[in-house]
Design a protein around this motif. Structure first.
Motif, PDB file in Angstrom:
ATOM      1  N   GLN A 107       0.893  -0.999  -0.100  1.00 31.82           N
ATOM      2  CA  GLN A 107       0.056  -0.163  -0.080  1.00 31.82           C
ATOM      3  C   GLN A 107       0.938   1.150   0.001  1.00 31.82           C
ATOM      4  O   GLN A 107       0.576   2.279  -0.543  1.00 31.82           O
ATOM      5  N   ILE A 137       0.653  -8.706  -5.929  1.00 34.30           N
ATOM      6  CA  ILE A 137       0.035  -7.576  -5.618  1.00 34.30           C
ATOM      7  C   ILE A 137      -1.256  -7.939  -4.992  1.00 34.30           C
ATOM      8  O   ILE A 137      -1.699  -6.992  -3.995  1.00 34.30           O
ATOM      9  N   THR A 138      -2.406  -8.840  -5.462  1.00 33.69           N
ATOM     10  CA  THR A 138      -3.462  -9.153  -4.801  1.00 33.69           C
ATOM     11  C   THR A 138      -3.351  -9.980  -3.562  1.00 33.69           C
ATOM     12  O   THR A 138      -4.448 -10.135  -3.290  1.00 33.69           O
ATOM     13  N   GLY A 165      -7.988  -5.176 -18.140  1.00 34.58           N
ATOM     14  CA  GLY A 165      -7.586  -3.984 -17.816  1.00 34.58           C
ATOM     15  C   GLY A 165      -7.601  -2.684 -18.749  1.00 34.58           C
ATOM     16  O   GLY A 165      -7.120  -1.614 -18.580  1.00 34.58           O
ATOM     17  N   ARG A 219      -6.566 -15.716  -0.429  1.00 34.03           N
ATOM     18  CA  ARG A 219      -7.318 -14.808   0.393  1.00 34.03           C
ATOM     19  C   ARG A 219      -8.911 -15.025   0.700  1.00 34.03           C
ATOM     20  O   ARG A 219      -9.643 -14.547   0.128  1.00 34.03           O
ATOM     21  N   PHE A 264      -0.237  -1.386 -10.170  1.00 35.74           N
ATOM     22  CA  PHE A 264      -1.379  -1.985  -9.326  1.00 35.74           C
ATOM     23  C   PHE A 264      -2.798  -1.726  -9.734  1.00 35.74           C
ATOM     24  O   PHE A 264      -3.729  -2.411  -9.203  1.00 35.74           O
ATOM     25  N   THR A 265      -2.995  -1.468 -10.923  1.00 35.04           N
ATOM     26  CA  THR A 265      -4.218  -1.873 -11.584  1.00 35.04           C
ATOM     27  C   THR A 265      -4.364  -2.782 -12.638  1.00 35.04           C
ATOM     28  O   THR A 265      -5.005  -3.497 -12.972  1.00 35.04           O
ATOM     29  N   ARG A 266      -3.156  -2.856 -13.468  1.00 34.16           N
ATOM     30  CA  ARG A 266      -3.177  -4.018 -14.483  1.00 34.16           C
ATOM     31  C   ARG A 266      -1.864  -4.630 -14.865  1.00 34.16           C
ATOM     32  O   ARG A 266      -1.167  -4.109 -15.797  1.00 34.16           O
ATOM     33  N   PRO A 267      -1.370  -5.071 -13.928  1.00 30.54           N
ATOM     34  CA  PRO A 267       0.082  -5.868 -14.064  1.00 30.54           C
ATOM     35  C   PRO A 267      -0.002  -6.755 -15.423  1.00 30.54           C
ATOM     36  O   PRO A 267      -0.897  -7.228 -15.532  1.00 30.54           O
ATOM     37  N   GLN A 318      -8.471  -3.857   0.744  1.00 29.83           N
ATOM     38  CA  GLN A 318      -7.440  -3.282   0.134  1.00 29.83           C
ATOM     39  C   GLN A 318      -7.196  -4.156  -1.488  1.00 29.83           C
ATOM     40  O   GLN A 318      -6.164  -4.663  -1.443  1.00 29.83           O
ATOM     41  N   MET A 371      -6.387  -5.155  -4.938  1.00 30.19           N
ATOM     42  CA  MET A 371      -5.627  -4.659  -5.953  1.00 30.19           C
ATOM     43  C   MET A 371      -5.770  -5.547  -7.403  1.00 30.19           C
ATOM     44  O   MET A 371      -6.334  -6.527  -7.411  1.00 30.19           O
ATOM     45  N   ALA A 372      -5.317  -4.688  -8.228  1.00 32.17           N
ATOM     46  CA  ALA A 372      -5.166  -5.338  -9.661  1.00 32.17           C
ATOM     47  C   ALA A 372      -6.511  -5.989 -10.323  1.00 32.17           C
ATOM     48  O   ALA A 372      -7.382  -5.221  -9.890  1.00 32.17           O
ATOM     49  N   SER A 373      -6.718  -7.114 -10.534  1.00 31.08           N
ATOM     50  CA  SER A 373      -7.767  -7.767 -11.073  1.00 31.08           C
ATOM     51  C   SER A 373      -8.944  -7.731  -9.978  1.00 31.08           C
ATOM     52  O   SER A 373     -10.006  -7.653 -10.209  1.00 31.08           O
ATOM     53  N   ASP A 374      -8.586  -7.965  -8.697  1.00 25.58           N
ATOM     54  CA  ASP A 374      -9.544  -7.866  -7.681  1.00 25.58           C
ATOM     55  C   ASP A 374     -10.370  -6.323  -7.617  1.00 25.58           C
ATOM     56  O   ASP A 374     -11.533  -6.402  -7.553  1.00 25.58           O
ATOM     57  N   LEU A 375      -9.315  -5.402  -7.665  1.00 26.01           N
ATOM     58  CA  LEU A 375      -9.981  -4.124  -7.770  1.00 26.01           C
ATOM     59  C   LEU A 375     -10.762  -3.850  -9.007  1.00 26.01           C
ATOM     60  O   LEU A 375     -11.713  -3.287  -8.860  1.00 26.01           O
ATOM     61  N   ARG A 376     -10.262  -4.416 -10.035  1.00 26.61           N
ATOM     62  CA  ARG A 376     -11.071  -4.183 -11.344  1.00 26.61           C
ATOM     63  C   ARG A 376     -12.335  -4.774 -11.272  1.00 26.61           C
ATOM     64  O   ARG A 376     -13.423  -4.273 -11.700  1.00 26.61           O
ATOM     65  N   ARG A 424      -2.074 -13.121  -3.465  1.00 18.74           N
ATOM     66  CA  ARG A 424      -2.314 -14.557  -3.474  1.00 18.74           C
ATOM     67  C   ARG A 424      -1.074 -15.272  -3.154  1.00 18.74           C
ATOM     68  O   ARG A 424      -1.089 -16.439  -2.766  1.00 18.74           O
ATOM     69  N   PHE A 425       0.077 -14.662  -2.839  1.00 18.87           N
ATOM     70  CA  PHE A 425       1.255 -15.344  -2.279  1.00 18.87           C
ATOM     71  C   PHE A 425       2.208 -14.051  -1.814  1.00 18.87           C
ATOM     72  O   PHE A 425       2.003 -13.118  -2.161  1.00 18.87           O
ATOM     73  N   MET A 459      -0.582 -21.927  -3.813  1.00 20.57           N
ATOM     74  CA  MET A 459      -0.902 -20.710  -3.741  1.00 20.57           C
ATOM     75  C   MET A 459      -1.877 -20.220  -2.637  1.00 20.57           C
ATOM     76  O   MET A 459      -2.890 -21.055  -2.311  1.00 20.57           O
ATOM     77  N   GLN A 460      -1.388 -19.511  -1.564  1.00 22.99           N
ATOM     78  CA  GLN A 460      -2.225 -19.070  -0.563  1.00 22.99           C
ATOM     79  C   GLN A 460      -3.557 -18.155  -0.759  1.00 22.99           C
ATOM     80  O   GLN A 460      -3.196 -16.976  -1.420  1.00 22.99           O
ATOM     81  N   GLU A 503       0.746 -10.006 -10.512  1.00 20.74           N
ATOM     82  CA  GLU A 503      -0.666  -9.983 -10.316  1.00 20.74           C
ATOM     83  C   GLU A 503      -1.047 -10.772  -9.036  1.00 20.74           C
ATOM     84  O   GLU A 503      -1.621 -10.196  -8.228  1.00 20.74           O
ATOM     85  N   LEU A 550     -11.488 -12.052   1.326  1.00 16.48           N
ATOM     86  CA  LEU A 550     -11.520 -11.206  -0.060  1.00 16.48           C
ATOM     87  C   LEU A 550     -12.235 -12.073  -1.027  1.00 16.48           C
ATOM     88  O   LEU A 550     -13.095 -11.701  -1.643  1.00 16.48           O
ATOM     89  N   GLU A 551     -11.836 -13.418  -1.213  1.00 11.11           N
ATOM     90  CA  GLU A 551     -12.817 -14.241  -2.042  1.00 11.11           C
ATOM     91  C   GLU A 551     -14.182 -14.374  -1.736  1.00 11.11           C
ATOM     92  O   GLU A 551     -15.094 -14.339  -2.491  1.00 11.11           O
ATOM     93  N   LEU A 596     -15.896 -11.087  -2.769  1.00 11.48           N
ATOM     94  CA  LEU A 596     -15.904 -10.970  -4.124  1.00 11.48           C
ATOM     95  C   LEU A 596     -16.903 -12.028  -4.808  1.00 11.48           C
ATOM     96  O   LEU A 596     -17.719 -11.417  -5.526  1.00 11.48           O
TER      97      LEU A 596
END
Lengths: 257, 218
Positions: A208, A252-253, B212, B4, A240-243, B73, B75-80, A255-256, B1-2, A249, B7-8, B11
């Motif tokens: 952030q 940033i999101t 995107g 979230r 941060f919007t479209r990696p 918070q 980000m990226a595809s989640d935010l979109r 997932r790991f 992969m861990q 991705e 968040l999931e 969504l």
């Protein structure tokens, strides 16, 4: 087109003969904030330390490839390391003021450079403390021990101290990770202010924070071979919007990492 | 992969609600045409009341999106995905408003028999509904091609709108006493045309969510 201040070309750093980061080619634009993000162990601090040859202090470290500062190879034979570190300052994770007065912390660098004139030193101290947004809080106690300041104030003092040698670039390694949220915000505001005159490269675990303060973001990741590589570099807003890269991705999101 | 987990979960709930809202709007379109065909005032009133539920669902989705942004918070595809959901909800709600307008116009016309047997207007509604269903499928399946395919049928709706216009103008020129009913049918046709247009808006956001890229279709 951005003007490039620092550039790495196919940079690889070895510790004890084993690569820690490999094949990094990255261009740092002038008067912008570039954030380096990535999970622990991806080599972002190693990369940051290459920019002012801090890795020289680690005996087992070896560097191949090039690091150009204003077009000059920092690892070239005639380079004065002290001069490099004057022009490319560094601020660390934990505030580390000298156990001296606030004034002496800032005056330390200029004194070493041979400035003796009291009035000139006063000017430098005030200018740097103002630039670090600390002046108003400490102007009445300049000769108090720096260790009596709060953590956030100490960190801003370290930034003032780094500014006193008139650097062009400031390297920051997790500069706010030991601070509370309000002190963190002050540091971030200060960074935006400083970016008018200085180039800033910041390593941060806090995504952030990277999203909030930086103009450009570099994402690094270590593969299964535990060697850190640059995965993606771009304008922060794009990262941060479209990696572009799936691994960016996923990081940033959240997932790991 | 861990994953979230929280968040999931958020969504997925938002996605479900967008689909539910889509289903409600589909129903509103269906019923408003049914009420029109039968000049059924009671049914038309129900549709007007049902629009309140559509509005509530839209605000519920918006609040859920806001809360997820504030607490997770994304980000990226989640935010979109969240931005796309908010945008879809707004457009679906507006489609519901068009159905409500058709119901109101139906009530205005209910005192006299229909000007003519309805053929093109129900066809427009049918196509608009199919477009809506297809774009919602594209939304769930993250399928930009399907979103584009949904939009491709907008031309059919536009052509029918044009045809209805020409036909009604002829009626009005022949007999000014038809003007009251003809203008209302014209507005109904136009409301359907607007519904189909909003499918395009949603399709653009589905493509944005997946790729995107913000691009204008049509």
């Amino acid at each position: 087109m951005e003007e490039i201040v620092l550039e790495t070309q196919n940079l690889t750093v070895y510790y004890n003969g084993r690569p820690a980061i490999e094949g990094i080619s990255l261009r740092i634009p002038r008067r912008r904030i570039t954030a380096i993000i990535g999970p622990s162990g991806c080599g972002k601090s190693t990369l940051l330390r290459c920019f002012n040859r801090m890795n020289d202090l680690i005996p087992s470290a070896r560097v191949t490839g090039r690091v150009l500062f204003e077009g000059v190879d920092l690892y070239g034979p005639d380079v004065d390391v002290v001069e490099v570190r004057r022009r490319i300052g560094m601020v660390f994770q934990k505030p580390n003021p000298f156990p001296k007065s606030i004034y002496e912390n800032v005056a330390f660098g200029p004194r070493i450079q041979g400035i003796r004139d009291r009035r000139r030193l006063d000017e430098i101290v005030e200018r740097c403390l103002r630039a670090a947004a600390l002046w108003d809080e400490v102007k009445d106690k300049l000769h108090q021990n720096a260790l009596t300041l709060s953590g956030g104030q100490q960190q801003r003092l370290c930034i003032a101290r780094a500014l006193a040698t008139e650097p062009e670039v400031l390297l920051m390694d997790e500069p706010a990770s030991a601070l509370d949220p309000i002190a963190t915000m002050k540091i971030e505001d200060l960074m935006r202010e400083l970016a008018r005159e200085y180039t800033i490269v910041i390593v941060t675990h806090n995504m952030q924070q990277a999203a909030r303060v930086s103009d450009y973001t570099a994402f690094m990741l270590a593969g299964e071979d535990r060697v850190g590589r640059l995965i993606e570099f771009g304008p922060t807003q794009q990262i941060f919007t479209r990696p572009r890269d799936r691994r960016t991705e996923d990081y940033i999101t959240g997932r790991f990492g | 992969m861990q994953a979230r987990v929280m968040l999931e979960r958020d969504l997925s709930a938002i996605r479900q609600d967008v689909l539910r809202l889509g289903g409600m709007v589909e129903q509103a379109i269906d019923r408003c045409i049914e009420a029109l065909k039968r000049l059924d005032v009671e049914m038309a009133r129900e549709i007007i009341a049902f629009d309140e539920e559509i509005n509530r669902m839209r605000y519920q989705i918006e609040e859920a999106c806001l809360e997820t942004i504030a607490t997770q918070q994304p980000m990226a595809s989640d935010l979109r995905a969240i931005i796309a959901a908010m945008f879809c909800a707004t457009n679906l709600e507006r489609m519901g408003d068009h159905a409500k307008s058709i119901a109101k116009l139906t009530i205005e016309m209910a005192d006299e028999p229909l000007l003519k047997p309805l053929i093109d207007i129900p066809r427009m509604a049918q196509i608009a509904k199919e477009m809506l269903r297809q774009v919602l499928e594209a939304y769930v399946e993250h399928d930009p091609e399907k979103a584009r395919a949904a939009v491709a049928r907008d031309d059919e709706v536009d052509a029918l709108d044009e045809q209805v216009y020409r036909e009604l103008i002829t009626y009005m020129m022949q007999d000014p006493r038809t003007i009251f009913r003809a203008t209302r049918l014209l507005w109904i046709s136009h409301n359907l045309e607007r519904i189909a247009d909003r499918v395009t808006n949603i399709a653009e956001r589905v493509i944005f969510m997946v790729t995107g890229e913000l691009q204008e279709l049509n």
